[in-house]
Design a protein around this motif. Structure first.
Motif, PDB file in Angstrom:
ATOM      1  N   VAL A 101       0.461 -14.909   2.444  1.00  0.00           N
ATOM      2  CA  VAL A 101       0.463 -14.628   3.813  1.00  0.00           C
ATOM      3  C   VAL A 101       2.090 -14.596   4.476  1.00  0.00           C
ATOM      4  N   LEU A 102       3.018 -15.320   4.116  1.00  0.00           N
ATOM      5  CA  LEU A 102       4.364 -15.134   4.485  1.00  0.00           C
ATOM      6  C   LEU A 102       4.883 -13.711   4.128  1.00  0.00           C
ATOM      7  N   ARG A 103       4.770 -13.314   3.007  1.00  0.00           N
ATOM      8  CA  ARG A 103       5.230 -11.884   2.815  1.00  0.00           C
ATOM      9  C   ARG A 103       4.647 -10.625   3.626  1.00  0.00           C
ATOM     10  N   LEU A 104       3.442 -10.945   3.783  1.00  0.00           N
ATOM     11  CA  LEU A 104       2.589  -9.938   4.681  1.00  0.00           C
ATOM     12  C   LEU A 104       3.095 -10.436   5.968  1.00  0.00           C
ATOM     13  N   ALA A 105       3.482 -11.222   6.472  1.00  0.00           N
ATOM     14  CA  ALA A 105       3.815 -11.716   7.920  1.00  0.00           C
ATOM     15  C   ALA A 105       5.300 -11.090   8.296  1.00  0.00           C
ATOM     16  N   LEU A 106       6.121 -10.981   6.982  1.00  0.00           N
ATOM     17  CA  LEU A 106       7.332 -10.578   7.108  1.00  0.00           C
ATOM     18  C   LEU A 106       7.628  -9.166   7.048  1.00  0.00           C
ATOM     19  N   GLY A 107       6.358  -8.486   6.946  1.00  0.00           N
ATOM     20  CA  GLY A 107       6.451  -7.018   6.763  1.00  0.00           C
ATOM     21  C   GLY A 107       6.049  -6.407   5.497  1.00  0.00           C
ATOM     22  N   GLY A 108       5.742  -7.501   4.447  1.00  0.00           N
ATOM     23  CA  GLY A 108       5.271  -6.829   3.056  1.00  0.00           C
ATOM     24  C   GLY A 108       4.248  -6.011   3.042  1.00  0.00           C
ATOM     25  N   GLU A 109       3.949  -5.006   2.130  1.00  0.00           N
ATOM     26  CA  GLU A 109       2.781  -4.149   1.779  1.00  0.00           C
ATOM     27  C   GLU A 109       1.391  -4.633   1.970  1.00  0.00           C
ATOM     28  N   LEU A 110       0.568  -4.306   2.645  1.00  0.00           N
ATOM     29  CA  LEU A 110      -0.839  -4.785   2.639  1.00  0.00           C
ATOM     30  C   LEU A 110      -1.416  -4.617   1.453  1.00  0.00           C
ATOM     31  N   PRO A 111      -2.494  -5.473   1.165  1.00  0.00           N
ATOM     32  CA  PRO A 111      -3.409  -5.106   0.069  1.00  0.00           C
ATOM     33  C   PRO A 111      -4.169  -4.035   0.482  1.00  0.00           C
ATOM     34  N   PRO A 112      -4.751  -3.263  -0.620  1.00  0.00           N
ATOM     35  CA  PRO A 112      -5.428  -1.893  -0.351  1.00  0.00           C
ATOM     36  C   PRO A 112      -6.951  -2.221   0.179  1.00  0.00           C
ATOM     37  N   ALA A 125       7.806  -9.898  18.208  1.00  0.00           N
ATOM     38  CA  ALA A 125       7.391 -10.100  16.712  1.00  0.00           C
ATOM     39  C   ALA A 125       8.517 -10.538  15.888  1.00  0.00           C
ATOM     40  N   ALA A 126       9.917  -9.774  16.263  1.00  0.00           N
ATOM     41  CA  ALA A 126      10.934 -10.190  15.644  1.00  0.00           C
ATOM     42  C   ALA A 126      11.241 -11.658  15.745  1.00  0.00           C
TER      43      ALA A 126
END
Length: 242
Positions: free
Chosen positions: A231-242, A135-136
């Protein structure tokens, strides 16, 4: 023509043409062309005989080095890593080769090749089931590809990342990313292959075991509609939407 037929159609019928091209390149002393021919010959036999493929890729590296083609040398090392990664006993060698490519392409600021190398490092680690490291590596590939505006390379890493994430018990994120990757892949490259569909099924099945079929389907649909930046923010570990 032989190179084009292999790239577009994986046409094994070009083998006699390649043999002739190799003989002509060697007779003319054209080491760069020799490296290119050897590289395709190695790719052609990688699946059925990875040891023979590795030998051909090593010969291609030598030819490109003799021609003074630094980019070719790193391409050869990348291809050698692909061949070495097929069998478990040589995967450590594959990682060593790909790490050399990463170091060299970073120094040369060859961002496209660097993004591809990080993605391939993830693939070797994935084969070894070293999910956190895989993943890293995929995330490093995403960062480099995004900064270099390498859309296709970004899609490769985005496609590969969800399987590692779902094995790390991050199923909601994996489903969301895979939903986006599927939609983007079809939009850019057209029809999915059987191998692609197997990847999708595997991620969907593993995610459903963790968060349920309904929540997996909802995340998948949501991912398909999200803009790439989100999507990129989420892929890089950003907070998931509720």
């Amino acid at each position: 023509m032989a190179f084009l037929r292999w790239r577009l159609h994986r046409d094994a019928g070009i083998a006699p043409w390649l043999d002739e091209a190799l003989a002509l390149a060697q007779a003319a002393g054209d080491r760069a062309l020799e490296g290119s021919v050897l590289s395709v010959q190695g790719a052609m036999c990688r699946g059925r005989d990875p040891a023979a493929a590795a030998l051909l890729h090593r010969q291609a590296i030598d030819a490109w080095a003799a021609a003074g083609d630094a980019h070719g040398v790193q391409t050869g090392r990348y291809n050698l890593a692909l061949a070495l990664s097929v069998a478990p006993p040589t995967r450590a060698q594959a990682l060593a080769e790909i790490d050399q490519v990463i170091d060299a392409t970073r120094a040369a600021e060859d961002w496209g090749q660097l993004a591809a190398a990080w993605n391939q490092r993830g693939e070797v680690l994935r084969a070894e089931r070293r999910w956190a490291e895989a993943a890293a590596a995929y995330r490093r590939s995403l960062r480099v590809a995004d900064e270099a505006l390498e859309r296709l390379l970004l899609l490769y890493a985005l496609w590969n990342l969800p399987l590692a994430l779902v094995h790390l018990q991050d199923a909601a994120r994996a489903a969301l990313l895979m939903g986006h990757a599927e939609a983007a892949w079809v939009g850019v490259l057209g029809q999915l292959k059987d191998e692609d569909r197997r990847d999708l099924t595997r991620v969907r099945r593993l995610a459903a075991r963790q968060i349920g079929t309904e929540r997996t389907a909802r995340a998948w649909r949501e991912g398909a509609t999200l803009p790439l930046g989100a999507v990129l923010r989420l892929a890089l570990g950003g907070e998931l939407p509720p």
